[in-house]
Enzyme design. Sequence first.
Site, PDB file in Angstrom:
ATOM      1  N   LYS A  69       0.820  -1.215   0.000  1.00 55.59           N
ATOM      2  CA  LYS A  69       0.000   0.000   0.000  1.00 55.59           C
ATOM      3  C   LYS A  69       0.855   1.267   0.000  1.00 55.59           C
ATOM      4  CE  LYS A  69      -4.274  -2.056   1.284  1.00 55.59           C
ATOM      5  NZ  LYS A  69      -3.859  -3.466   1.380  1.00 55.59           N
TER       6      LYS A  69
HETATM    7  C1  LIG Z   1      -4.399  -4.575   0.561  1.00 51.39           C
HETATM    8  C2  LIG Z   1      -3.597  -5.827   0.430  1.00 51.39           C
HETATM    9  C3  LIG Z   1      -3.912  -6.822  -0.537  1.00 51.39           C
HETATM   10  C4  LIG Z   1      -5.102  -6.722  -1.461  1.00 51.39           C
HETATM   11  O1  LIG Z   1      -4.926  -5.775  -2.480  1.00 51.39           O
HETATM   12  P1  LIG Z   1      -6.181  -5.221  -3.304  1.00 51.39           P
HETATM   13  O2  LIG Z   1      -5.658  -4.114  -4.127  1.00 51.39           O
HETATM   14  O3  LIG Z   1      -7.165  -4.736  -2.261  1.00 51.39           O
HETATM   15  O4  LIG Z   1      -6.729  -6.343  -4.108  1.00 51.39           O
HETATM   16  C5  LIG Z   1      -3.072  -7.941  -0.620  1.00 51.39           C
HETATM   17  N1  LIG Z   1      -2.015  -8.092   0.216  1.00 51.39           N
HETATM   18  C6  LIG Z   1      -1.699  -7.161   1.156  1.00 51.39           C
HETATM   19  C7  LIG Z   1      -0.531  -7.408   2.050  1.00 51.39           C
HETATM   20  C8  LIG Z   1      -2.470  -6.003   1.292  1.00 51.39           C
HETATM   21  O5  LIG Z   1      -2.139  -5.092   2.249  1.00 51.39           O
END
Ligand SMILES: *Cc1c(COP(=O)(O)O)cnc(C)c1O
Length: 499
Positions: free
Chosen positions: A113
Amino acid sequence: MNYQSTRNKALKISSAEAIVSGISKDGGLFVPTEMPKLSPEEIKAMGDMSYTERAEVVFGKFLTDFTESEIKSCVESAYSHGSFDTENVMELKTLKPGEHILELWHGPTCAFKDMALQILPHLLTTSVKKTGTDKKVCILVATSGDTGKAALEGFKDAPGTGILVFYPENGVSAMQKLQMITQEGSNVGVCAIKGNFDDAQTGVKKIFTDPEVAAKLSENGIMFSSANSINWGRLAPQIVYYVSSYAQLVKDGKIAFGDMINVCVPTGNFGNILAAYYAKLMGIPIGKLICASNSNNVLTDFLRTGVYDRNRKFYTTISPSMDILISSNLERLLYHLSGCDDKYISKLYKDLAETGRFEVSEAIKAILQDIFYADFCTEDETKATISETYEKYGYTIDTHTAVAVGVYNKYAAETGDTKDCVIASTASPYKFPAAVLESLGDKSSYADEFEMAEALNKKSGMAVPKALSDLKSKKPRFTGSVEKTEMLGAVYSMLGINR
Ligand SMILES: *Cc1c(COP(=O)(O)O)cnc(C)c1O
């Protein structure tokens, strides 16, 4: 280029307006009115560029109302000021010929993120200026762990902004709580609520949409905005690393220019995999998009059958960031696949709101099955994949990445497709040390997350991220908690507003 709402295509706004608004008033999401292309020459030229230079090219295609120097300034502030622990921002590790792990967790909170939330504050403050308001922006976040911390790190000390994060008192991991309550920065606030994640989310939504609150803020020169994953300003930065991966594989001689690759993504809200789809539409030779889910496999069923049905059991898993039954960004994909049919999308999402279910047309179903491959891993399969990957390659992966690797293995065995595959690795194994150690057969009990990190360090040989080991010596700043009915009071007090 403009942006339109998936539920009302007559509404056309600039990228700056889309980023400031976050979500459209009709409930739809903003998408570009046309898909910009990268020419083969442009893609080829990226081989010799840095990550920030590649990002400037991609942003230039989407943020056409930004000047070149505005884009340059946003990109450089995010990616070249030492907040990532590798100069390349992302890393590609080849496990075996054809299987490449795209490490997206070198940012300050050790999860992918950061790739978007490090740049969002810069895009947002630039957008606010461009849309002509001089209001201070207040970001409100309800978090189940990862998003809140990544948003705090992104917005800390960003001029003209303030951020307040609410988390459920007993609903985040020990490491995640420590990450948040020790947060530094002069414009940040963190508050536990006596309730669960849904309570936090409902409370934030209520404050966001209350016209009285908006008026009171406005009197004080403040406006709300959102760092939520449906904001276009979070999606655009994710396209960059897929484009960059292709350029890098060519440069490193792993593939020849023009070769097709597949991409496999551990999916929750469908933002990350949608970014890969956009990279494909832009002209990156991407074949299959492999959508990997955990036991909350609503997307596996949807991509296989065309029926989206959230009326099912919700599982709490060892890959919590994928524990989601409503994948918001799917709406954008369906809008494109329906030929931008805003009426059709409004109908589908009305069905979803009313019955928890919708079914797409045969035509859309056929395209979905052509572009995507979908499968899921159970908890046992996820753990076994962590252990197998470690045994085979000496490489340690976290629980989310393991879901993707596990599903990729199923895909390869089932189809015999030998095209090179980029597998998105979304978190450092140090973020989920208990589950990773257990998967590696370590049955010891540890006093805290730091002891676990040490044990994992001995096993994996990977350095403990400084951002996590530093937490040990940090003093908690935000130890308060409020009743869920008292969230507005916390917002006013953080903003220095009298009720
Ligand atoms: C948010 C997240 C995801 C999922 O990603 P999306 O874009 O919501 O599909 C997968 N792995 C981790 C570690 C995350 O923080």
